[in-house]
Design a protein around this motif. Structure first.
Motif, PDB file in Angstrom:
ATOM      1  N   PRO A 101       0.821  -1.117   0.032  1.00 49.35           N
ATOM      2  CA  PRO A 101      -0.017  -0.146   0.167  1.00 49.35           C
ATOM      3  C   PRO A 101       0.845   1.258  -0.047  1.00 49.35           C
ATOM      4  CG  PRO A 101      -0.741  -1.572   1.695  1.00 49.35           C
ATOM      5  CD  PRO A 101       0.519  -2.175   1.378  1.00 49.35           C
ATOM      6  N   LEU A 102       0.590   2.113  -0.855  1.00 52.54           N
ATOM      7  CA  LEU A 102       1.133   3.583  -0.773  1.00 52.54           C
ATOM      8  C   LEU A 102       1.698   4.115   0.589  1.00 52.54           C
ATOM      9  CD1 LEU A 102       2.329   5.654  -2.458  1.00 52.54           C
ATOM     10  CD2 LEU A 102       0.125   7.098  -2.293  1.00 52.54           C
ATOM     11  N   ALA A 103       0.693   4.114   1.610  1.00 58.85           N
ATOM     12  CA  ALA A 103       1.254   4.709   2.831  1.00 58.85           C
ATOM     13  C   ALA A 103       2.141   3.691   3.473  1.00 58.85           C
ATOM     14  CB  ALA A 103      -0.083   4.723   3.541  1.00 58.85           C
ATOM     15  N   GLU A 104       2.334   2.672   3.428  1.00 59.85           N
ATOM     16  CA  GLU A 104       2.899   1.640   3.916  1.00 59.85           C
ATOM     17  C   GLU A 104       4.504   1.792   3.293  1.00 59.85           C
ATOM     18  OE1 GLU A 104       3.917  -3.198   4.524  1.00 59.85           O
ATOM     19  OE2 GLU A 104       1.948  -2.312   4.210  1.00 59.85           O
ATOM     20  N   TYR A 105       4.440   1.734   2.114  1.00 64.39           N
ATOM     21  CA  TYR A 105       5.596   2.147   1.318  1.00 64.39           C
ATOM     22  C   TYR A 105       6.328   3.319   1.466  1.00 64.39           C
ATOM     23  CZ  TYR A 105       8.975   3.761  -2.318  1.00 64.39           C
ATOM     24  OH  TYR A 105      10.198   4.351  -2.805  1.00 64.39           O
ATOM     25  N   VAL A 106       5.658   4.301   1.895  1.00 63.90           N
ATOM     26  CA  VAL A 106       6.430   5.861   2.127  1.00 63.90           C
ATOM     27  C   VAL A 106       6.736   5.650   3.671  1.00 63.90           C
ATOM     28  CG1 VAL A 106       5.739   8.245   3.016  1.00 63.90           C
ATOM     29  CG2 VAL A 106       4.774   7.344   0.808  1.00 63.90           C
ATOM     30  N   GLN A 107       6.078   4.756   4.552  1.00 65.65           N
ATOM     31  CA  GLN A 107       6.557   4.745   5.903  1.00 65.65           C
ATOM     32  C   GLN A 107       7.883   3.788   5.777  1.00 65.65           C
ATOM     33  OE1 GLN A 107       4.531   7.339   7.723  1.00 65.65           O
ATOM     34  NE2 GLN A 107       5.782   6.101   8.819  1.00 65.65           N
ATOM     35  N   THR A 108       7.816   2.709   4.947  1.00 62.02           N
ATOM     36  CA  THR A 108       8.745   1.912   4.944  1.00 62.02           C
ATOM     37  C   THR A 108      10.267   2.489   4.398  1.00 62.02           C
ATOM     38  OG1 THR A 108       7.096  -0.067   4.829  1.00 62.02           O
ATOM     39  CG2 THR A 108       9.442  -0.543   4.052  1.00 62.02           C
ATOM     40  N   GLU A 109      10.202   3.138   3.280  1.00 59.50           N
ATOM     41  CA  GLU A 109      11.298   3.434   2.359  1.00 59.50           C
ATOM     42  C   GLU A 109      11.788   4.575   3.044  1.00 59.50           C
ATOM     43  OE1 GLU A 109      13.977   3.702   0.842  1.00 59.50           O
ATOM     44  OE2 GLU A 109      12.855   2.972  -1.042  1.00 59.50           O
ATOM     45  N   HIS A 110      13.078   4.230   3.659  1.00 57.62           N
ATOM     46  CA  HIS A 110      13.958   5.306   4.423  1.00 57.62           C
ATOM     47  C   HIS A 110      14.197   6.494   3.662  1.00 57.62           C
ATOM     48  CE1 HIS A 110      17.275   2.496   3.159  1.00 57.62           C
ATOM     49  NE2 HIS A 110      17.945   3.794   3.276  1.00 57.62           N
ATOM     50  N   ARG A 111      14.333   6.516   2.284  1.00 61.64           N
ATOM     51  CA  ARG A 111      14.597   7.442   1.499  1.00 61.64           C
ATOM     52  C   ARG A 111      13.648   8.605   1.292  1.00 61.64           C
ATOM     53  NH1 ARG A 111      15.769   2.138  -0.429  1.00 61.64           N
ATOM     54  NH2 ARG A 111      17.995   1.645  -0.406  1.00 61.64           N
ATOM     55  N   VAL A 112      12.618   8.047   1.668  1.00 66.81           N
ATOM     56  CA  VAL A 112      11.598   9.198   1.638  1.00 66.81           C
ATOM     57  C   VAL A 112      11.342  10.003   2.895  1.00 66.81           C
ATOM     58  CG1 VAL A 112       8.915   9.552   1.158  1.00 66.81           C
ATOM     59  CG2 VAL A 112      10.110   7.688  -0.056  1.00 66.81           C
ATOM     60  N   SER A 113      11.555  11.290   2.750  1.00 63.93           N
ATOM     61  CA  SER A 113      11.240  12.251   4.183  1.00 63.93           C
ATOM     62  C   SER A 113       9.903  12.921   4.118  1.00 63.93           C
ATOM     63  CB  SER A 113      12.435  13.312   3.913  1.00 63.93           C
ATOM     64  OG  SER A 113      13.639  12.873   4.139  1.00 63.93           O
ATOM     65  N   GLY A 114       9.219  12.946   3.044  1.00 61.67           N
ATOM     66  CA  GLY A 114       8.075  13.496   3.111  1.00 61.67           C
ATOM     67  C   GLY A 114       7.269  13.445   1.652  1.00 61.67           C
ATOM     68  N   MET A 115       5.877  13.368   1.701  1.00 64.16           N
ATOM     69  CA  MET A 115       5.233  13.349   0.529  1.00 64.16           C
ATOM     70  C   MET A 115       4.028  13.759   0.624  1.00 64.16           C
ATOM     71  SD  MET A 115       4.705   9.750  -1.726  1.00 64.16           S
ATOM     72  CE  MET A 115       3.527   9.754  -3.287  1.00 64.16           C
ATOM     73  N   ILE A 116       3.542  14.480  -0.491  1.00 61.81           N
ATOM     74  CA  ILE A 116       2.078  15.123  -0.202  1.00 61.81           C
ATOM     75  C   ILE A 116       1.366  15.120  -1.630  1.00 61.81           C
ATOM     76  CG2 ILE A 116       2.957  17.414  -0.735  1.00 61.81           C
ATOM     77  CD1 ILE A 116       0.964  18.653   1.128  1.00 61.81           C
ATOM     78  N   ILE A 117       0.002  14.851  -1.428  1.00 63.03           N
ATOM     79  CA  ILE A 117      -0.510  14.747  -2.936  1.00 63.03           C
ATOM     80  C   ILE A 117      -1.961  15.679  -2.735  1.00 63.03           C
ATOM     81  CG2 ILE A 117      -1.904  13.369  -4.308  1.00 63.03           C
ATOM     82  CD1 ILE A 117      -0.510  10.910  -3.664  1.00 63.03           C
ATOM     83  N   LEU A 118      -1.908  16.319  -3.644  1.00 64.44           N
ATOM     84  CA  LEU A 118      -3.199  17.570  -3.574  1.00 64.44           C
ATOM     85  C   LEU A 118      -4.073  17.149  -4.879  1.00 64.44           C
ATOM     86  CD1 LEU A 118      -1.387  20.948  -3.130  1.00 64.44           C
ATOM     87  CD2 LEU A 118      -2.152  19.336  -1.289  1.00 64.44           C
ATOM     88  N   HIS A 119      -5.437  16.940  -4.494  1.00 70.05           N
ATOM     89  CA  HIS A 119      -6.438  16.820  -5.604  1.00 70.05           C
ATOM     90  C   HIS A 119      -7.565  17.717  -5.455  1.00 70.05           C
ATOM     91  CE1 HIS A 119      -9.312  14.233  -7.691  1.00 70.05           C
ATOM     92  NE2 HIS A 119      -8.763  14.771  -8.572  1.00 70.05           N
TER      93      HIS A 119
END
Length: 433
Positions: A101-119
């Protein structure tokens, strides 16, 4: 890869804090004075952007290591209402860790510091696994599209024409590699100048144009052959190929856009960025622009801001950006030019030949344009930045995806760049819904 900085407020502090990757961000504010100075001593011009924990700290605290020009915010903050999407958080994405799941990937991937999506101007996804939401983070090369936007705005105001020869406004470049290039060539990174980021050794060879630029900005160590200023380095460039014949990624082109913007407007780059964009953006905080000690702007990659404000910049290219701000900072004509312009698509921003790149087969990249790395056949466009930064805009879906990150010491970055077009293409953002 190294990057850059203008004269309003110069802050040169030296601080470093962080421990092993397993330690929490709270650890940074609880260092003993001995730990603080011990880690500070490790940061230098050779290692600050080499990845890992040192880079993770420096990228979020550029003002503590390099001179900065402050770009103030002004006016009401543009609201970004929260409308978090559980479906989006559970959207399955294929990654190096398998399907997650996207949220799990962002939490798992230590190379991601922050991510935002605007719709449609609302926050449907926002995660800060390895930074605070108030942190300012360097954009690196995502900053290039600020330079192109400013030049395009000046053109729309009739203060220059993109068909002008560069030397019409910068006579200092007569006899250089830019002699014969138009502003449009430079906007599309097709200047023909012999100063290419991707050429082997350009970031380590003191005799290369790229190294000379960076050393002249004090981003790498100066050597005997380093020009006094970056202006001198650019004036020393030679011609590589015929202008307009090929897209060849070059930070030198971006610096020339900034130089043009300053010359035509009569304003320092940070002041112009404030007047044309940041004061009208609805930003929630200041931005910072890295500068050389003598004031030259690091337009190639030196902007730092909060993640939400990067997303607000992307929002200007969407219908919601115009609606929420009650103004058209980015004209429909500029968006159309980006989507259908005369840019070419021979080399991607990371130096990979586009006909060998994952994106071609996925969505059909159309061309590059106005410093944006790729324009897709569906009209989406995005700009990537060194070490895992990015801004993806889908005007037809009224969608913005923005992210910050830090690469590992071996150079490996997150996969968000590869995931962004897949996320945008999911049924969750169907323009009809």
């Amino acid at each position: 890869m190294k990057f850059y900085r203008l004269l309003i407020s110069v802050i040169v502090c030296v601080v470093f804090a962080s421990g092993p990757a397993a330690q929490s961000l709270a650890r940074e504010s609880s260092l003993s004075i001995d730990e603080y100075y011990a880690i500070t001593a490790k940061v230098d011009k050779d290692n600050w952007d080499n990845g890992g924990e040192i880079s993770h700290y420096v990228y979020r605290h550029m003002a503590r290591f390099f001179p900065q020009a402050i770009v103030p915010r002004a006016g009401p903050i543009l609201p970004l209402e929260i409308n978090h999407s559980p479906e989006l958080e559970q959207l399955l994405v294929t990654t190096r860790y398998g399907e997650l799941p996207l949220a799990e990937y962002v939490q798992t991937e230590h190379r991601v510091s922050g991510m935002i999506i605007l719709h449609r101007g609302q926050r449907v996804f926002e995660k800060y696994p390895r930074m605070h939401e108030s942190d300012h983070h360097i954009w690196f090369s995502v900053a290039k599209v600020m330079a192109s936007t400013l030049v395009a705005t000046l053109a729309e105001q009739g203060r220059l024409s993109v068909s002008d020869q560069v030397t019409k406004h910068l006579p200092e470049l007569k006899g250089s590699g830019y002699d014969g290039s138009t502003i449009e060539h430079v906007l599309n990174m097709a200047s023909g100048v012999d100063c290419i980021d991707a050429d082997a050794g350009n970031y380590s060879n003191p005799l290369s144009c790229i190294y000379a630029m960076e050393a002249a900005m004090d981003f790498v160590k100066r050597v005997a052959s380093t020009p006094a200023t970056v202006f001198d380095a650019i004036a020393d460039t030679g011609r590589g190929i015929e202008p307009g014949s090929q897209y060849r990624y070059s930070g030198a082109d971006t610096f020339v856009l900034a130089w043009l913007a300053e010359r035509v407007s009569g304003m320092a780059y940070a002041d112009l960025m404030y007047a044309q964009i940041w004061s009208r953006l609805g930003a929630e905080s200041t931005a910072e622009l890295t500068i050389a000690p003598y004031g030259a702007p690091v337009a190639q990659g030196g902007i730092s801001s909060s993640l939400r404000d990067l997303a607000r910049f992307g929002l200007l290219f969407t219908p919601s950006g115009r609606k929420l701000s009650n103004q058209s900072i980015i004209s429909p004509e500029l968006i159309a030019t980006i989507q259908t312009g005369d840019g070419e698509a021979f080399i991607a921003g990371d130096g990979v030949l586009i006909n060998e790149h994952w994106l071609t087969g996925l969505l059909g990249a159309s061309h590059n344009s106005y410093q944006w790395d790729y324009v897709l056949a569906n009209g989406d466009f995005f700009k990537a930045g060194f070490a895992g930064q990015g801004l993806y805009v889908s005007p037809s879906r009224d969608l913005v995806i923005a992210w910050f990150g830090t690469q590992d010491e071996d150079g490996t970055s997150s996969e968000v760049l590869q995931l962004a077009p897949r996320i945008a293409a999911s049924r969750l953002f169907d323009p009809k819904t």
